[in-house]
Design a protein around this motif. Sequence first.
Motif, PDB file in Angstrom:
ATOM      1  N   LEU A  51       0.799  -1.224   0.000  1.00  0.00           N
ATOM      2  CA  LEU A  51       0.000   0.000   0.000  1.00  0.00           C
ATOM      3  C   LEU A  51       0.836   1.281   0.000  1.00  0.00           C
ATOM      4  O   LEU A  51       0.274   2.369  -0.063  1.00  0.00           O
ATOM      5  N   HIS A  52       2.159   1.132   0.071  1.00  0.00           N
ATOM      6  CA  HIS A  52       3.000   2.330   0.109  1.00  0.00           C
ATOM      7  C   HIS A  52       2.819   3.163  -1.161  1.00  0.00           C
ATOM      8  O   HIS A  52       2.801   4.405  -1.105  1.00  0.00           O
ATOM      9  N   ARG A 109      -0.302   5.261  -0.826  1.00  0.00           N
ATOM     10  CA  ARG A 109      -0.072   6.415   0.069  1.00  0.00           C
ATOM     11  C   ARG A 109       0.763   7.483  -0.626  1.00  0.00           C
ATOM     12  O   ARG A 109       0.449   8.679  -0.556  1.00  0.00           O
ATOM     13  N   SER A 110       1.805   7.075  -1.327  1.00  0.00           N
ATOM     14  CA  SER A 110       2.677   8.036  -2.006  1.00  0.00           C
ATOM     15  C   SER A 110       1.919   8.801  -3.083  1.00  0.00           C
ATOM     16  O   SER A 110       2.116  10.008  -3.260  1.00  0.00           O
ATOM     17  N   GLU A 144      -7.463   9.177   4.749  1.00  0.00           N
ATOM     18  CA  GLU A 144      -7.381   7.744   4.996  1.00  0.00           C
ATOM     19  C   GLU A 144      -8.081   6.951   3.894  1.00  0.00           C
ATOM     20  O   GLU A 144      -9.061   7.417   3.297  1.00  0.00           O
ATOM     21  N   VAL A 148      -1.274  -0.213   9.755  1.00  0.00           N
ATOM     22  CA  VAL A 148      -1.642   0.897   8.880  1.00  0.00           C
ATOM     23  C   VAL A 148      -0.423   1.335   8.079  1.00  0.00           C
ATOM     24  O   VAL A 148       0.675   1.472   8.619  1.00  0.00           O
ATOM     25  N   GLU A 149      -0.617   1.560   6.778  1.00  0.00           N
ATOM     26  CA  GLU A 149       0.421   2.154   5.944  1.00  0.00           C
ATOM     27  C   GLU A 149       0.390   3.659   6.182  1.00  0.00           C
ATOM     28  O   GLU A 149      -0.522   4.364   5.742  1.00  0.00           O
ATOM     29  N   CYS A 150       1.376   4.161   6.945  1.00  0.00           N
ATOM     30  CA  CYS A 150       1.395   5.570   7.341  1.00  0.00           C
ATOM     31  C   CYS A 150       2.802   5.977   7.717  1.00  0.00           C
ATOM     32  O   CYS A 150       3.702   5.134   7.800  1.00  0.00           O
ATOM     33  N   GLN A 172      -8.875   1.797   9.099  1.00  0.00           N
ATOM     34  CA  GLN A 172      -7.987   2.380   8.089  1.00  0.00           C
ATOM     35  C   GLN A 172      -6.878   1.411   7.720  1.00  0.00           C
ATOM     36  O   GLN A 172      -6.387   0.655   8.560  1.00  0.00           O
ATOM     37  N   VAL A 226      -4.647   2.854   5.106  1.00  0.00           N
ATOM     38  CA  VAL A 226      -3.678   3.869   4.680  1.00  0.00           C
ATOM     39  C   VAL A 226      -4.034   5.155   5.410  1.00  0.00           C
ATOM     40  O   VAL A 226      -5.216   5.515   5.515  1.00  0.00           O
ATOM     41  N   CYS A 227      -3.036   5.859   5.930  1.00  0.00           N
ATOM     42  CA  CYS A 227      -3.262   7.145   6.590  1.00  0.00           C
ATOM     43  C   CYS A 227      -2.187   8.124   6.163  1.00  0.00           C
ATOM     44  O   CYS A 227      -0.990   7.826   6.266  1.00  0.00           O
ATOM     45  N   VAL A 228      -2.608   9.277   5.654  1.00  0.00           N
ATOM     46  CA  VAL A 228      -1.701  10.365   5.277  1.00  0.00           C
ATOM     47  C   VAL A 228      -1.859  11.483   6.297  1.00  0.00           C
ATOM     48  O   VAL A 228      -2.978  11.961   6.529  1.00  0.00           O
TER      49      VAL A 228
END
Length: 411
Positions: A103-104, A107-108, A178, A367-369, A405, A407-409
């Motif tokens: 999931l990176h 997110r990116s 998210e 979480v991917e964060c 969640q 993914v969280c930015v």
Amino acid sequence: MVGTERDAIEVIEVAEGRPIKTWTAGVPVEAAARQQLLNTARLPFIFHHLAVMPDVHLGKGSTIGSVIPTSGAIIPAAVGVDIGCGMIATRSTLKAGDLPDQLHGLRSAIERAVPHGRTIGHGQRDQGSWRDPPPSVDALWAGLLPGFKRIVAKYPQLHDANHRQHLGTLGTGNHFIEVCLDEAERVWFMLHSGSRGVGNAIGRCFIALAQADMRQHLATLPDRDLAYLREGSVHFDDYLEAVGWAQDYARCNRSAMMAQVVAAARQVIGQPFAIDAEAVNCHHNYVRKETHFGSEIFVTRKGALSARQGEPGIIPGSMGARSYIVRGLGNAESFCSCSHGAGRVMSRNEARRRFTLADQQRATAHVECRKDQEVIDEIPMAYKDIDAVMHAQRSLVEIVHTLRQVVCVKG
């Protein structure tokens, strides 16, 4: 001050003030926050009672997580400087299995699509703003510009606030984007932000004007940030215009970001998808005129959602806890309101002192964060237990969807 239990509501009788009704059973409330509530309840224009949500915690002047009904006056600092801060969530036709295994990249892509964070210093562009806003953002700004020009004509000091270049940007602190999964493994996109730099400038401007107007009376107030504007005064009417505009800006800001998030996801996810439902685009720091207990009044929700009968809402947890899509139950005693989130249980500085980077990494392992020193103040343990918060307000809302969640930015 007397406390009694009735239907999970604590009623605090306030000498020379209005009662305080709290939905806080089973969640902690700090002593300083209780004192702020008492200070507010004693103001002469409070209508009927204060309503206190389970995410209540210490704020500036007025308590976060409180619903402040007023007759003939508004407290600008109670609305605050993040005017119109709130949430938007939308559900897609994607399922969990449609997301990439790693999931990176998602997110990116979101981080590239939505300016976020802040660059501090002179002579450089703030990374959290646009250099050149995209056409979709400029189209939204064109709709907001006439109202802004009317405000600036009266208050030229607001002219140079960050406005066009902040529209469609996230900010810092507890603002987030998210990607979530609901109980049926459907993919949702959700984000939290407000009126950014221009809302901050408007808030600070009118807080200062309220204090200036009340200069001779500040000594009699328990807190200078409870300075208020009287209905019918020039600054009152101008504030209503400006705060209404900032709330519109905040709603447009969230809509613009959601469009950018969905577009970014389409670049990364390998199959077509549609958006099949928008849960809500709602404020939780705002003021508006409403009718309650047979009277037309102003309701300031400082960290609270409107929860009229059947009204949809979003109550997020922390960056490591679940969130909820809810439906209002129209509880009249709460002025048809509910909490706006979990609510902090400690200050940002205390969280930085108490927790380590390893703590943050463990708490957000699922979480991917970001997992770095700059976000330790947002660690899940700095917030109240969202399940306890939801239980305390079971007479205010019903849960429609439970989101977790993936993914969280953060800014």
